[in-house]
Design an enzyme around this catalytic site. Structure first.
Site, mmCIF file in Angstrom:
data_model
loop_
_atom_site.group_PDB
_atom_site.id
_atom_site.type_symbol
_atom_site.label_atom_id
_atom_site.label_comp_id
_atom_site.label_asym_id
_atom_site.label_seq_id
_atom_site.Cartn_x
_atom_site.Cartn_y
_atom_site.Cartn_z
ATOM 1 N N CYS A 87 -2.753 2.230 -1.330
ATOM 2 C CA CYS A 87 -2.620 1.702 0.192
ATOM 3 C C CYS A 87 -3.377 1.957 0.882
ATOM 4 O O CYS A 87 -4.697 1.324 0.557
ATOM 5 C CB CYS A 87 -1.272 2.105 0.693
ATOM 6 N N HIS A 204 3.244 1.743 -3.820
ATOM 7 C CA HIS A 204 3.267 3.068 -3.642
ATOM 8 C C HIS A 204 3.911 3.404 -4.893
ATOM 9 O O HIS A 204 5.248 3.908 -4.967
ATOM 10 C CB HIS A 204 4.044 3.299 -2.573
ATOM 11 N N GLU A 206 3.664 6.466 -5.769
ATOM 12 C CA GLU A 206 4.496 7.918 -5.680
ATOM 13 C C GLU A 206 5.681 7.763 -5.047
ATOM 14 O O GLU A 206 6.313 8.848 -4.620
ATOM 15 C CB GLU A 206 3.578 8.860 -4.986
#
Lengths: 232, 82
Positions: A87, A204, A206
């Protein structure tokens, strides 16, 4: 596996990245403050997390790119170390010329925070090698400036060198305009540099590395890095 | 002291969704004559330099390094006053 997570003023996904690297993957992971001039020790992976570094003033990533630590990141990349920008991290890597192209404002001008489907276009990179080519993964996005842009020549190079790793698709794997959440050229969600060791992506992974979060599909990115690191 | 007025604009051919939104709004207001709007940035930078030439050199560098992203933006500047 040793990982370092760069923390800028305004980073806000650093703890998520730490959780995944340390708790989910079991890696020896440190935070690295942006004002440091060098790394305290040698890392295998440098992760540049999401957020709004320096308030995204001027352009997303434009000011972070000149932070002290960024020359160490560039050296790490030059030496073949893995660099993953997620990002805002992707935006910083393009501003730093570690990745080609730029991230423009989303074409509809909205901040988008939602699940998207991604297709693994190249499963031969350090960041995707644990996946199958064509595999679909569901991972969230959360951004305002994710509209990937590159000129014609750069796009041709990206295609030729298989640097496009992830594209936005619908749930059946089709590359449609409706599945593109930000107007990114050719539905590009993630790319790598020519050498393959530096990767940037708007989604994302994660935030989708454990089933309790609704999807563990993003974990494949971290598993890939581990697998590639083990094999090389 | 030299004061530079710097204009940073998206390159021709780079989609400008903000410009598009502003144009739509102008059309809604009845300004059908508007055919295109491009939104950019305007910066005023005051520089200490021994000559305008020196200041120009510095501002050029600043633009190329930080103030504009050459992948997507163009810039131009002019000096005002002393």
């Amino acid at each position: 596996m040793k990982a370092g997570i760069i923390v800028f003023p305004g980073s806000n996904c650093d703890s998520d990245a730490m959780h995944v690297c340390q708790q989910v993957m079991g890696w020896d992971t440190d935070y690295i403050w942006h004002a440091e001039n060098q790394f305290a020790r040698k890392y295998d992976l440098i992760l540049i997390p999401g957020g709004f570094s320096y308030g995204d003033y001027l352009r997303s990533g434009a000011i972070a790119r000149f932070a002290n630590i960024m020359s160490a990141v560039a050296d790490h990349a030059k030496g073949g170390g893995y660099v993953l920008g997620i990002c805002n991290g992707f935006q910083i890597l393009t501003e730093a010329n570690l990745l080609p192209g730029a991230l423009l404002r989303n074409n509809h001008l909205q901040f988008r925070c939602e699940q998207v489907w991604l297709k693994v276009e190249n499963a031969d990179s350090p960041f995707t090698c644990a996946a199958q080519e064509g595999q679909l993964i569901q991972v969230p996005i959360a951004h305002m400036d994710g509209n990937y842009f590159a000129d014609k020549e750069t796009l041709e190079q990206l295609q030729e060198n298989n640097q496009i790793l992830l594209r936005y698709v619908d749930e059946t794997g089709l590359l449609t305009a409706a599945a593109n959440p930000n107007g990114a050229i050719h539905n590009i969600a993630g790319i790598c540099n020519e050498a393959g060791n530096v990767c940037g992506m708007m989604p994302h992974p994660e935030r989708a590395a454990e089933h309790i979060l609704g999807s563990a599909d993003g974990r494949i990115i971290f598993e890939s890095i581990l697998q590639h690191w083990g094999e090389r | 002291m030299f004061t530079a007025r710097i204009y940073v604009t998206l390159k021709e051919g780079v989609l400008d969704p903000q410009g598009g939104a502003v144009m739509n709004s102008l059309h809604t207001l009845g300004y059908q004559s508007v055919k295109d709007v491009r939104v950019g940035k305007y910066l005023v930078v005051s520089v200490q330099a021994s000559s305008q030439e020196q200041a120009e050199k510095q501002v050029n560098e600043m633009c190329a390094k930080l103030l504009a992203n050459p992948v997507i933006e163009d810039y131009k500047f002019e000096f005002v006053g002393e």
